[in-house]
Design a protein around this motif. Structure first.
Motif, PDB file in Angstrom:
ATOM      1  N   ARG A 111       0.844  -1.194   0.000  1.00  0.00           N
ATOM      2  CA  ARG A 111       0.000   0.000   0.000  1.00  0.00           C
ATOM      3  C   ARG A 111       0.882   1.248   0.000  1.00  0.00           C
ATOM      4  O   ARG A 111       1.570   1.527   0.973  1.00  0.00           O
ATOM      5  N   PHE A 112       0.814   2.003  -1.096  1.00  0.00           N
ATOM      6  CA  PHE A 112       1.551   3.262  -1.222  1.00  0.00           C
ATOM      7  C   PHE A 112       0.553   4.417  -1.115  1.00  0.00           C
ATOM      8  O   PHE A 112      -0.567   4.327  -1.619  1.00  0.00           O
ATOM      9  N   TYR A 142       0.060  -3.411  -6.822  1.00  0.00           N
ATOM     10  CA  TYR A 142       0.235  -2.400  -5.778  1.00  0.00           C
ATOM     11  C   TYR A 142      -1.131  -1.795  -5.481  1.00  0.00           C
ATOM     12  O   TYR A 142      -2.088  -1.949  -6.255  1.00  0.00           O
ATOM     13  N   ASP A 143      -1.237  -1.095  -4.370  1.00  0.00           N
ATOM     14  CA  ASP A 143      -2.404  -0.300  -4.028  1.00  0.00           C
ATOM     15  C   ASP A 143      -1.905   1.139  -3.861  1.00  0.00           C
ATOM     16  O   ASP A 143      -0.978   1.381  -3.077  1.00  0.00           O
ATOM     17  N   LEU A 144      -2.481   2.080  -4.591  1.00  0.00           N
ATOM     18  CA  LEU A 144      -1.958   3.453  -4.638  1.00  0.00           C
ATOM     19  C   LEU A 144      -3.078   4.443  -4.326  1.00  0.00           C
ATOM     20  O   LEU A 144      -4.081   4.498  -5.033  1.00  0.00           O
ATOM     21  N   GLU A 145      -2.898   5.215  -3.267  1.00  0.00           N
ATOM     22  CA  GLU A 145      -3.900   6.204  -2.866  1.00  0.00           C
ATOM     23  C   GLU A 145      -3.293   7.600  -2.857  1.00  0.00           C
ATOM     24  O   GLU A 145      -2.181   7.802  -2.367  1.00  0.00           O
ATOM     25  N   PHE A 146      -4.033   8.560  -3.394  1.00  0.00           N
ATOM     26  CA  PHE A 146      -3.666   9.969  -3.356  1.00  0.00           C
ATOM     27  C   PHE A 146      -4.663  10.688  -2.450  1.00  0.00           C
ATOM     28  O   PHE A 146      -5.878  10.516  -2.599  1.00  0.00           O
ATOM     29  N   MET A 147      -4.147  11.505  -1.531  1.00  0.00           N
ATOM     30  CA  MET A 147      -4.993  12.293  -0.647  1.00  0.00           C
ATOM     31  C   MET A 147      -4.615  13.762  -0.768  1.00  0.00           C
ATOM     32  O   MET A 147      -3.425  14.093  -0.750  1.00  0.00           O
ATOM     33  N   GLY A 148      -5.614  14.643  -0.876  1.00  0.00           N
ATOM     34  CA  GLY A 148      -5.306  16.067  -0.868  1.00  0.00           C
ATOM     35  C   GLY A 148      -6.077  16.854  -1.908  1.00  0.00           C
ATOM     36  O   GLY A 148      -6.876  16.307  -2.687  1.00  0.00           O
ATOM     37  N   GLY A 149      -5.820  18.145  -1.914  1.00  0.00           N
ATOM     38  CA  GLY A 149      -6.477  19.031  -2.856  1.00  0.00           C
ATOM     39  C   GLY A 149      -5.937  18.893  -4.267  1.00  0.00           C
ATOM     40  O   GLY A 149      -4.967  18.161  -4.519  1.00  0.00           O
ATOM     41  N   VAL A 150      -6.563  19.605  -5.183  1.00  0.00           N
ATOM     42  CA  VAL A 150      -6.216  19.504  -6.603  1.00  0.00           C
ATOM     43  C   VAL A 150      -5.848  20.887  -7.125  1.00  0.00           C
ATOM     44  O   VAL A 150      -6.686  21.786  -7.182  1.00  0.00           O
ATOM     45  N   GLN A 205      -1.672   3.020   8.247  1.00  0.00           N
ATOM     46  CA  GLN A 205      -1.934   1.717   7.635  1.00  0.00           C
ATOM     47  C   GLN A 205      -1.242   1.541   6.283  1.00  0.00           C
ATOM     48  O   GLN A 205      -1.300   0.458   5.692  1.00  0.00           O
ATOM     49  N   ALA A 206      -0.589   2.576   5.788  1.00  0.00           N
ATOM     50  CA  ALA A 206       0.151   2.458   4.527  1.00  0.00           C
ATOM     51  C   ALA A 206       1.451   1.703   4.760  1.00  0.00           C
ATOM     52  O   ALA A 206       1.995   1.667   5.868  1.00  0.00           O
ATOM     53  N   ASP A 207       1.958   1.105   3.700  1.00  0.00           N
ATOM     54  CA  ASP A 207       3.279   0.462   3.768  1.00  0.00           C
ATOM     55  C   ASP A 207       4.385   1.441   3.419  1.00  0.00           C
ATOM     56  O   ASP A 207       5.530   1.260   3.845  1.00  0.00           O
ATOM     57  N   CYS A 208       4.050   2.481   2.643  1.00  0.00           N
ATOM     58  CA  CYS A 208       5.083   3.434   2.223  1.00  0.00           C
ATOM     59  C   CYS A 208       4.443   4.746   1.778  1.00  0.00           C
ATOM     60  O   CYS A 208       3.431   4.737   1.070  1.00  0.00           O
TER      61      CYS A 208
END
Length: 393
Positions: free
Chosen positions: A221-222, A251-259, A291-294
């Protein structure tokens, strides 16, 4: 002890420095455009509920704080109605307005030392000098010339005035704090005397109820947390992970934040096994980081990168770039993460290795946690408080 004034048109980490000085009986006053509250103190009555939930709790007595509302009201109006010119010009003008207000108060209250922040210290330092006070500039960003060389960007008609004021702030300062050695180097490379500069890495403290990391049953999880923009190298992340997917790596890839750039949001949404989540409360951010791996932060230009400290406070290792100031956390704690160039091939090679050998991510967690403990907010206050105490003496 010598009284010290800390003044900031927004907040950033100014409340932590003000608290450090209060803990050492050095704080005369803390003025910030964004309110904070001591434990048990109600939020300002005029503040909308969505902002009340975000107010920071800082144990500085109300008698030592001033939070004039007009600057935040003006900032919100500027953002909504684009007042003040293109880009961030409106925000810069409001910072300069706050600076002029603070200068008038300095002449009245006559502190012995003034700590002011980049782009809001020009008038304040002039006022401080006129009454014989010493000046400390807390510079949160790279030197403006280095930032332009690193990132490019475009000038507005107001940019020369912004940079003129920044240069004068540096000249008037007796001491300059930066967020990292990398940021300090950007000032030295632009002619600022090294003995005037002190890098003080920032910190983070996760909420007490953040759940401990649990190994997931699936792919590593990235997570990226920050504004979707070119400076944060979101395009580099997207291209590197698309290449990994094309090679059959999971992989699992999540982006958090504004645009900041809608095109980057579209690119994220088109990336296999990637998703985007809008800005979330800090509690939610810490829950995701824990909970992320990296963590991924291969920025093209970042004087620190607060989210790296926040991730490592949870024991989550990070991939950062050579142009990210928080790389100093990894340099101080080898094994807490990986340093890459802010370009696709470098990030791709490191991420591929970690996906193929996920044990490396687990093995990095103890070092990441040690780095997070070394660079906590309590540690920052100890380091910054001691530095200012030695300076005023």
């Amino acid at each position: 002890m010598t009284p010290v004034l800390v003044t900031h048109p927004g907040l950033q980490h100014s409340h932590q420095l003000a608290l450090a000085l209060h803990e050492r009986s050095l704080l005369q006053s803390f003025w910030s455009g964004v309110p904070v509250a001591a434990r048990g103190e109600p939020a300002p009555w005029w503040m909308p509920e969505q902002y009340r939930q975000k107010i920071r709790t800082v144990d500085i007595p109300r008698a030592l704080r001033r939070h004039p509302a007009r600057f935040q009201i003006a900032m919100r109006a500027s953002q909504k109605f684009h007042w003040g010119g293109p880009g961030l010009d409106g925000a810069h003008r409001i910072f300069h307005w706050f600076d002029a207000w603070a200068a008038r108060q300095i002449l009245k209250h006559r502190p012995k030392v003034v700590v002011a922040y980049e782009n809001a210290a020009y008038h304040s330092f002039q006022a401080a000098r006129s009454i014989g006070a010493r000046c400390v500039l807390d510079a949160a960003a790279f030197h403006h010339q280095a930032a332009k060389e690193l990132f490019g960007g475009f000038d507005t008609p107001y940019t020369p005035e912004i940079n003129r004021r920044k240069d004068e702030e540096v000249r008037l300062a007796d001491l300059i704090l930066t967020c990292s050695p990398l940021a300090a180097e950007s000032y030295v490379s632009n002619g600022v005397a090294a003995d005037k500069l002190r890098p003080v890495l920032l910190g983070a403290e996760p909420p007490a109820d953040i759940p401990a990391w649990q190994p997931g049953p699936g792919a590593p999880r990235f997570v990226f947390a920050g504004t979707l923009c070119h400076r944060k190298a979101v395009d580099v992340i997207v291209e590197a992970f698309r290449r990994l997917h094309a090679e059959g790596l999971r992989y699992d890839l999540e982006f958090m934040g504004g645009v900041a750039d809608p095109a980057l949001l579209a690119a994220v949404e088109a990336t296999p096994d990637a998703r985007h989540r809008a800005n979330a409360p800090q509690q939610t951010l810490y829950a995701v980081l824990s909970q992320a791996d990296c963590l991924l932060l291969p920025s093209r230009s970042d004087s620190f990168g607060m989210v790296v400290a926040e991730a490592m406070a949870c024991g989550t290792p990070a991939i950062v770039s050579t142009q990210t100031g928080a790389k100093a956390m990894i340099e101080n704690h080898p094994g807490a993460g990986w340093i890459v160039e802010p370009e696709v091939d470098s990030l791709y090679a490191t991420a591929r290795r970690l996906i193929e050998e996920p044990g490396l991510l687990r093995a990095a967690r103890p070092a990441a946690l040690r780095a997070g403990q070394t660079f906590s907010w309590a540690s920052y206050r100890d380091r910054a408080g001691q530095l200012i105490e030695e300076f005023v003496r």
